[in-house]
Design a protein around this motif. Structure first.
Motif, mmCIF file in Angstrom:
data_model
loop_
_atom_site.group_PDB
_atom_site.id
_atom_site.type_symbol
_atom_site.label_atom_id
_atom_site.label_comp_id
_atom_site.label_asym_id
_atom_site.label_seq_id
_atom_site.Cartn_x
_atom_site.Cartn_y
_atom_site.Cartn_z
ATOM 1 N N ILE A 164 0.829 -1.215 0.000
ATOM 2 C CA ILE A 164 0.000 0.000 0.000
ATOM 3 C C ILE A 164 0.858 1.257 0.000
ATOM 4 N N VAL A 165 1.894 1.286 0.852
ATOM 5 C CA VAL A 165 2.713 2.502 0.909
ATOM 6 C C VAL A 165 3.494 2.697 -0.385
ATOM 7 N N ARG A 166 3.795 1.612 -1.087
ATOM 8 C CA ARG A 166 4.495 1.751 -2.367
ATOM 9 C C ARG A 166 3.545 2.189 -3.478
ATOM 10 N N ILE A 167 2.346 1.642 -3.498
ATOM 11 C CA ILE A 167 1.375 2.021 -4.531
ATOM 12 C C ILE A 167 0.988 3.490 -4.403
ATOM 13 N N TYR A 168 0.764 3.938 -3.161
ATOM 14 C CA TYR A 168 0.360 5.325 -2.940
ATOM 15 C C TYR A 168 1.547 6.262 -2.743
ATOM 16 N N ASN A 169 2.755 5.693 -2.892
ATOM 17 C CA ASN A 169 3.985 6.494 -2.876
ATOM 18 C C ASN A 169 4.048 7.436 -1.675
ATOM 19 N N ILE A 170 3.818 6.889 -0.495
ATOM 20 C CA ILE A 170 3.868 7.670 0.737
ATOM 21 C C ILE A 170 5.326 8.063 1.012
ATOM 22 N N PRO A 171 5.599 9.347 1.188
ATOM 23 C CA PRO A 171 6.981 9.807 1.382
ATOM 24 C C PRO A 171 7.699 9.053 2.491
ATOM 25 N N LEU A 172 8.937 8.752 2.253
ATOM 26 C CA LEU A 172 9.838 8.046 3.165
ATOM 27 C C LEU A 172 9.447 6.582 3.341
ATOM 28 N N LEU A 173 8.165 6.321 3.676
ATOM 29 C CA LEU A 173 7.740 4.939 3.889
ATOM 30 C C LEU A 173 7.861 4.119 2.610
ATOM 31 N N SER A 174 7.549 4.710 1.469
ATOM 32 C CA SER A 174 7.628 3.967 0.204
ATOM 33 C C SER A 174 9.073 3.618 -0.115
ATOM 34 N N GLN A 175 10.008 4.531 0.182
ATOM 35 C CA GLN A 175 11.433 4.246 -0.056
ATOM 36 C C GLN A 175 11.931 3.148 0.878
ATOM 37 N N LEU A 176 11.496 3.214 2.148
ATOM 38 C CA LEU A 176 11.889 2.184 3.111
ATOM 39 C C LEU A 176 11.318 0.820 2.713
ATOM 40 N N ALA A 177 10.060 0.808 2.255
ATOM 41 C CA ALA A 177 9.426 -0.435 1.840
ATOM 42 C C ALA A 177 10.127 -1.022 0.622
ATOM 43 N N SER A 178 10.499 -0.177 -0.322
ATOM 44 C CA SER A 178 11.198 -0.645 -1.522
ATOM 45 C C SER A 178 12.567 -1.224 -1.168
ATOM 46 N N ALA A 179 13.262 -0.553 -0.249
ATOM 47 C CA ALA A 179 14.575 -1.050 0.179
ATOM 48 C C ALA A 179 14.437 -2.391 0.894
ATOM 49 N N TYR A 180 13.420 -2.498 1.737
ATOM 50 C CA TYR A 180 13.152 -3.752 2.459
ATOM 51 C C TYR A 180 12.879 -4.902 1.496
ATOM 52 N N VAL A 181 11.995 -4.678 0.527
ATOM 53 C CA VAL A 181 11.646 -5.723 -0.436
ATOM 54 C C VAL A 181 12.854 -6.110 -1.278
ATOM 55 N N THR A 182 13.616 -5.107 -1.724
ATOM 56 C CA THR A 182 14.795 -5.375 -2.561
ATOM 57 C C THR A 182 15.842 -6.177 -1.801
ATOM 58 N N PHE A 183 16.092 -5.804 -0.543
ATOM 59 C CA PHE A 183 17.118 -6.492 0.245
ATOM 60 C C PHE A 183 16.709 -7.930 0.552
ATOM 61 N N ILE A 184 15.480 -8.115 1.014
ATOM 62 C CA ILE A 184 15.033 -9.450 1.404
ATOM 63 C C ILE A 184 14.962 -10.380 0.191
ATOM 64 N N ARG A 185 14.423 -9.885 -0.918
ATOM 65 C CA ARG A 185 14.327 -10.717 -2.117
ATOM 66 C C ARG A 185 15.689 -10.983 -2.743
ATOM 67 N N GLY A 186 16.663 -10.150 -2.404
ATOM 68 C CA GLY A 186 18.000 -10.309 -2.981
ATOM 69 C C GLY A 186 18.955 -11.111 -2.133
ATOM 70 N N THR A 187 18.498 -11.586 -0.974
ATOM 71 C CA THR A 187 19.351 -12.374 -0.082
ATOM 72 C C THR A 187 18.650 -13.673 0.295
ATOM 73 N N PRO A 188 19.421 -14.722 0.591
ATOM 74 C CA PRO A 188 18.818 -16.038 0.887
ATOM 75 C C PRO A 188 18.033 -16.058 2.194
ATOM 76 N N MET A 189 17.053 -16.926 2.235
ATOM 77 C CA MET A 189 16.206 -17.091 3.418
ATOM 78 C C MET A 189 17.029 -17.537 4.625
ATOM 79 N N LEU A 190 18.016 -18.383 4.393
ATOM 80 C CA LEU A 190 18.865 -18.858 5.486
ATOM 81 C C LEU A 190 19.665 -17.707 6.084
ATOM 82 N N THR A 191 20.099 -16.787 5.235
ATOM 83 C CA THR A 191 20.846 -15.622 5.721
ATOM 84 C C THR A 191 19.988 -14.780 6.654
#
Length: 236
Positions: free
Chosen positions: A42-69
């Motif tokens: 939701i925060v990414r779709i509605y581009n909520i300031p700061l929260l959307s950037q944090l959410a994008s960074a969170y998704v990018t980092f988690i999807r880019g690293t292994p589950m075991l890590t």
């Protein structure tokens, strides 16, 4: 190599006792992950300031690293953080009181949240924006329009991918043995260690995982059928 069918059955029976642990890990991580993913989407779709950037960074980092890590990072960092906070405020709680399965809950929920965020976001974007505008025209607020009109349609569109996420977390729960949680996979290893019949033990574990996956697929198919019946204007 000679296969011992009787030991496959013996291992299967012993593995049944830890199915609730695996299901609990899956259920908690999927439920918490869905909430996290919904908020991030939701925060990414509605581009909520700061929260959307944090959410994008969170998704990018988690999807880019292994589950075991993720699990190991939580396992080694959380006790230090908890002990530091408790010492700062003079609390008597110690990180050693946290059950091992708690680390799996937290880590897998964070992992599931990132993946589900993309699934939910794609489902929300699949719903025409005109649906929300129609909600405004009859006096609904944005939260009401989302809850009553957009979310149900997005859920229907996302259901197959959400089912895949549940299955992925079910299979990923086998990593919990890394932090000494005895799930199906760990129990199979313990059972096999008694006489080194690892193939038979893991074959029994594979049969259980296949059965659980088959059950999830069937439940998803039934839910899809029910949703499609409503979409056609039928009565369930």
């Amino acid at each position: 190599m000679k296969i011992d069918p009787s030991f496959i059955w013996l291992a299967f029976v012993q593995l049944l006792a830890v199915i609730p642990t695996t299901l609990m890990i899956t259920a908690v991580s999927v439920t918490a992950g869905f909430v996290i993913g919904l908020a991030a989407a939701i925060v990414r779709i509605y581009n909520i300031p700061l929260l959307s950037q944090l959410a994008s960074a969170y998704v990018t980092f988690i999807r880019g690293t292994p589950m075991l890590t993720h699990l190991l990072l939580i396992y080694f960092s959380l006790p230090v953080l908890v002990d530091a906070i408790c010492a700062q405020f003079g609390w008597g709680f110690k990180s050693s009181s946290i059950p091992m399965i708690g680390f799996a809950f937290i880590s897998f929920s964070i992992t599931a949240g990132a993946y589900m965020s993309e699934v939910i976001r794609s489902g929300l974007l699949a719903v025409s924006r005109g649906q929300l505008e129609a909600a405004y025209s009859v006096g609904m607020t944005t939260p009401q329009g989302l809850r009553r009109i957009v979310f149900p349609q997005a859920l229907a569109a996302s259901l197959p991918n959400l089912s895949n996420s549940v299955i992925g977390m079910l299979h990923g729960s086998t990593l919990a043995f890394t932090v000494s949680v005895v799930d199906i996979n760990a129990k199979a290893q313990i059972v096999a260690a008694t006489n080194w019949k690892f193939f038979e033990a893991y074959l029994a574990a594979a049969a259980i995982f296949w059965g659980l996956t088959f059950l999830i697929e069937k439940l998803t198919a039934l839910l899809e059928k029910r949703i499609n019946l409503y979409n056609r204007g039928g009565v369930a």
